[in-house]
Motif scaffolding. Sequence first.
Motif, mmCIF file in Angstrom:
data_model
loop_
_atom_site.group_PDB
_atom_site.id
_atom_site.type_symbol
_atom_site.label_atom_id
_atom_site.label_comp_id
_atom_site.label_asym_id
_atom_site.label_seq_id
_atom_site.Cartn_x
_atom_site.Cartn_y
_atom_site.Cartn_z
ATOM 1 N N GLY A 84 0.812 -1.210 0.000
ATOM 2 C CA GLY A 84 0.000 0.000 0.000
ATOM 3 C C GLY A 84 0.838 1.249 0.000
ATOM 4 O O GLY A 84 1.974 1.261 -0.492
ATOM 5 N N GLY A 85 0.309 2.289 0.565
ATOM 6 C CA GLY A 85 0.984 3.571 0.582
ATOM 7 C C GLY A 85 1.593 3.887 1.932
ATOM 8 O O GLY A 85 1.914 2.996 2.718
ATOM 9 N N GLY A 86 1.726 5.188 2.206
ATOM 10 C CA GLY A 86 2.315 5.624 3.452
ATOM 11 C C GLY A 86 1.350 5.491 4.616
ATOM 12 O O GLY A 86 0.164 5.212 4.439
ATOM 13 N N PRO A 87 1.846 5.699 5.824
ATOM 14 C CA PRO A 87 1.008 5.524 7.012
ATOM 15 C C PRO A 87 -0.013 6.638 7.187
ATOM 16 O O PRO A 87 0.096 7.710 6.584
ATOM 17 N N TYR A 88 -0.994 6.372 8.020
ATOM 18 C CA TYR A 88 -1.928 7.393 8.467
ATOM 19 C C TYR A 88 -1.292 8.127 9.655
ATOM 20 O O TYR A 88 -0.491 7.554 10.390
ATOM 21 N N GLY A 89 -1.678 9.379 9.849
ATOM 22 C CA GLY A 89 -1.145 10.081 10.997
ATOM 23 C C GLY A 89 -1.645 11.502 11.112
ATOM 24 O O GLY A 89 -2.475 11.960 10.314
ATOM 25 N N VAL A 90 -1.121 12.197 12.110
ATOM 26 C CA VAL A 90 -1.517 13.571 12.409
ATOM 27 C C VAL A 90 -0.431 14.534 11.936
ATOM 28 O O VAL A 90 0.758 14.295 12.145
ATOM 29 N N VAL A 91 -0.858 15.619 11.297
ATOM 30 C CA VAL A 91 0.063 16.635 10.803
ATOM 31 C C VAL A 91 0.594 17.455 11.986
ATOM 32 O O VAL A 91 -0.184 17.964 12.800
ATOM 33 N N LEU A 92 1.920 17.570 12.070
ATOM 34 C CA LEU A 92 2.577 18.347 13.134
ATOM 35 C C LEU A 92 3.621 19.277 12.534
ATOM 36 O O LEU A 92 4.128 19.007 11.447
ATOM 37 N N PRO A 93 3.966 20.358 13.269
ATOM 38 C CA PRO A 93 3.355 20.827 14.518
ATOM 39 C C PRO A 93 2.011 21.494 14.268
ATOM 40 O O PRO A 93 1.764 22.029 13.201
ATOM 41 N N GLY B 163 -6.336 18.566 15.463
ATOM 42 C CA GLY B 163 -5.441 18.587 14.320
ATOM 43 C C GLY B 163 -6.002 17.866 13.116
ATOM 44 O O GLY B 163 -7.102 17.304 13.140
ATOM 45 N N LEU B 164 -5.235 17.874 12.041
ATOM 46 C CA LEU B 164 -5.618 17.197 10.808
ATOM 47 C C LEU B 164 -5.092 15.775 10.800
ATOM 48 O O LEU B 164 -3.905 15.535 11.020
ATOM 49 N N PHE B 165 -5.992 14.832 10.549
ATOM 50 C CA PHE B 165 -5.624 13.426 10.449
ATOM 51 C C PHE B 165 -5.587 13.051 8.971
ATOM 52 O O PHE B 165 -6.571 13.207 8.253
ATOM 53 N N HIS B 166 -4.443 12.567 8.534
ATOM 54 C CA HIS B 166 -4.276 12.193 7.128
ATOM 55 C C HIS B 166 -4.433 10.691 6.996
ATOM 56 O O HIS B 166 -3.650 9.912 7.538
ATOM 57 N N ALA B 167 -5.480 10.267 6.277
ATOM 58 C CA ALA B 167 -5.714 8.845 5.990
ATOM 59 C C ALA B 167 -5.990 8.737 4.490
ATOM 60 O O ALA B 167 -5.214 9.245 3.688
ATOM 61 N N GLU B 168 -7.072 8.088 4.111
ATOM 62 C CA GLU B 168 -7.447 8.070 2.696
ATOM 63 C C GLU B 168 -7.822 9.470 2.224
ATOM 64 O O GLU B 168 -7.775 9.779 1.051
ATOM 65 N N MET B 169 -8.216 10.291 3.163
ATOM 66 C CA MET B 169 -8.458 11.709 2.931
ATOM 67 C C MET B 169 -8.026 12.431 4.196
ATOM 68 O O MET B 169 -7.833 11.804 5.235
#
Length: 244
Positions: A183-192, A198-204
Motif C-alpha cells: 500500500g501507501g504511506g502511514p496514516y497520521g496527524v500533521v505536526l506541529p 489537528g488534521l488526520f491524514h488517511a485516505e483523505m
Amino acid sequence: MTSSPRWFSRYQDGQRAEVWQEMRQLGSAVRESAWAGEAQLVCDEMARRARHNIEVIVERLSTAGYRFHDNNDEQTAVQPHYPPTAGAPELATWLEERFGAVPMTLLSWVRIVGDVWLVGTHPEWPASAAADPLVIGVEGSRYPDFSLRDYFDEEWTAWQGDPVGTFLLPLAPDRFHKDNVSGGGPYGVVLPDGCVDGLFHAEMTMPFVSYLNWVFGDGGFPWPSGDDRQWAVRRDLNKGLLRL
C-alpha cells in the motif's frame, strides 16, 4: 463569541459540532485564551467517549468470534486495546517538547484512550481486514521490544533534513497494509499544530475528531470491503456508539 462560550456544558448537552467549530476557528490562539481550560475539558470528554466506543466494539467483536491478529501471513493473535500506561502523561509532554505543538485532542487520546488495533478477521465477514479497521498507536504498547518514541524521533529528524511538505506523525498503517497487501504511506496527524483538533491524514485529510466519528459511524470499519455481509456486521457494531 460570548465572553463565556460554555463549551464543555454545551458539548455535554449535544452541541458537539457547534463546539468543535467554534474551538477550531480560534486556531492555536485557543491555548492562550481564557477558555483553554474549557477546551481541554471538551477534549478529555471526547477521549473518554472514544474509549467507551472502543471498549464496546472490542467486546462485541470478541463475542462474535472475531480474531484480532497482526497484519501479516502468520496472523499472530494480538490484544486489540491497550489502555494508557503510567507513562502516558510523560509521553504527552515529550510529544509537545519534541514537535513544538501537538493538537489537544491527540494529547487527550494519549492520556485517556491508549492504543487500539482492530485488525483481524470476522467469522461472518472474512474480508473485514480490508475495511480499514481502526488503528491508532501512539504509546506503542503492542511493541515491548520496540520504541515508538525512537521511531517518531527518527522520522522527525529525517523530515527536518529534507522538509518537503508537512510532517506526519505516523500512527497507523494504511488500509492496504492492514489487509497485508502492498500500500501507501502511514496514516497520521500533521505536526506541529497547536490547535484544539489537528488534521488526520488517511485516505483523505480531515480533523481527527471528524475521522473518529466517521470510523465509529461504521462500527470501526469505515471502508467498503467488497463483501455484502459487511453491512450487517457494521449495523450490529455501531448501535448506540457515542458521537464525539
